[in-house]
Design a protein around this motif. Sequence first.
Motif, short mmCIF file in Angstrom:
data_model
loop_
_atom_site.label_atom_id
_atom_site.label_comp_id
_atom_site.label_asym_id
_atom_site.label_seq_id
_atom_site.Cartn_x
_atom_site.Cartn_y
_atom_site.Cartn_z
N GLN A 338 -1.11 64.36 42.46
CA GLN A 338 0.29 64.93 41.40
C GLN A 338 0.91 63.73 40.53
O GLN A 338 0.93 63.98 38.95
CB GLN A 338 1.25 65.66 42.53
N GLU A 339 0.56 62.87 40.69
CA GLU A 339 0.22 61.68 39.83
C GLU A 339 -0.58 61.87 39.06
O GLU A 339 0.48 61.67 37.95
CB GLU A 339 0.05 59.95 41.21
N THR A 341 -1.63 63.70 37.13
CA THR A 341 -1.02 65.05 37.10
C THR A 341 -0.26 64.71 35.53
O THR A 341 0.09 65.83 34.51
CB THR A 341 -1.45 66.11 37.25
N GLN A 342 0.78 63.72 36.61
CA GLN A 342 1.87 63.62 35.79
C GLN A 342 1.94 62.58 35.15
O GLN A 342 2.78 63.07 33.59
CB GLN A 342 3.02 63.25 37.00
N ARG A 345 1.14 64.41 31.64
CA ARG A 345 2.11 65.58 30.69
C ARG A 345 3.48 64.20 30.28
O ARG A 345 3.07 64.14 29.02
CB ARG A 345 2.69 66.00 32.45
N ASN A 346 3.35 62.75 30.68
CA ASN A 346 3.95 61.82 30.16
C ASN A 346 3.04 61.66 28.91
O ASN A 346 3.62 60.95 28.11
CB ASN A 346 4.24 60.69 31.18
N TYR A 358 4.74 70.33 32.95
CA TYR A 358 3.78 69.62 34.54
C TYR A 358 4.35 71.14 35.14
O TYR A 358 5.87 70.65 35.78
CB TYR A 358 4.03 68.49 34.97
N ASN A 360 4.17 71.93 39.46
CA ASN A 360 3.63 71.89 41.29
C ASN A 360 4.02 73.40 41.70
O ASN A 360 5.21 73.53 42.06
CB ASN A 360 4.32 70.59 41.86
#
Length: 397
Positions: A338-339, A341-342, A345-346, A358, A360
Amino acid sequence: MKHLHLSLFTLLFCSFMAQSQENEAVIIPSTVELRYTVQPSDSRIQYTGRIDKSDKSAYRFSHCGVSIQTKFYGSSVAAEITEYGNGSAGGTNYFNVIIDGKVQGKPLQLMPGKHIYTLAQNLAERTHTIELFKRTESQVGEVAFHGFREEVSGENLAMADLPNLKLEFIGNSITCGYGNAVAYSAQDLETKSGFNSVNENNYMAYGAITARNLRAQYSCIAYSGRGLFQNNTGCTEGTVPQMYDRIFPDNPQSVWTAADRAAYAPHYIIINLGSNDFYAETSQGKNFYVEREKFVDAYVNFVNKLRSYYPQATIICTVGVMMSDSYPKNAQQWTRIQEYTQVVRNHFASQGDNNVLYLNLGQQSVPYGEDWHPSIATHEKMAKTLTDFILADMIKK
């Protein structure tokens, strides 16, 4: 938008059951004489998915989710197909047969070699649509479609246009629908394991369901076991970014060209990758640990490639649904993906690209498919989450 009705063609032939020989079709008997052949290149046939059309008499493909559809007049229809799978439990291709928008009973099971398959008979004597939808993925084997057989010439039966909205799904076994056609408890899975292609149903995977929800065209580029920078074995050859430019994932010579990309330019690209990269660190040891920098760099490079191909597309980077922080113990894989992949996106947001998003998709629960994969029940939940997300994005735009 118009409904995406993927109608596939079936070929019927009036004769006795012929002895199967190499490169010779098996003729499936019919009560109706199917005198007319609709060649694969006929403009009345609609295709979606990646297909090699270089041989006008045999359109070849391997990805799950490939759809062939047409209209016919009469009570019967058949299709001529070559199966390159080996006929084993994991090497047999299956298709959904969809007549007038309704999925028919059991899926069509292919036999090795070239055969004619009766797809429908004893229908009302009128115009019908038929669709063939490939349930099974590339590892099962390639298929060649040689056309439909009809009892009445359908020269004036043009299909309605396909929907305008186009979706493309890129992923691994989850996106394929690996083992989703069964519903096991955790206890069941203590004694049941292994891939059986009859239990893979891409039509009921979250991508295809989402496409139907949104009345969109559907393309699926997915392969079990493949990752972003390493596959589930730790191998770095044949990853999804490497196979993306191919019609057949394991054949580097089968190029999906710029003209092909122009013909199918997706409005939304949905990526679900990473679980196999992390599985390699679980199964292969510390030398395959998924470092944040390596994962993010591979993901950013892949999105950059997609953005160069499709400047206007919205790219959705998803996570879920098989990973967990409880297994393997102390690895925190669910938190890490999760971290990471974000961060991807960022990165694009910081570059002014606000069309890399993003999402989930959550974690699965019982029942499970084969080898702890999501069941159809979970795929339906994933599709609901994704459908709502895309609709909200479309409204915002």
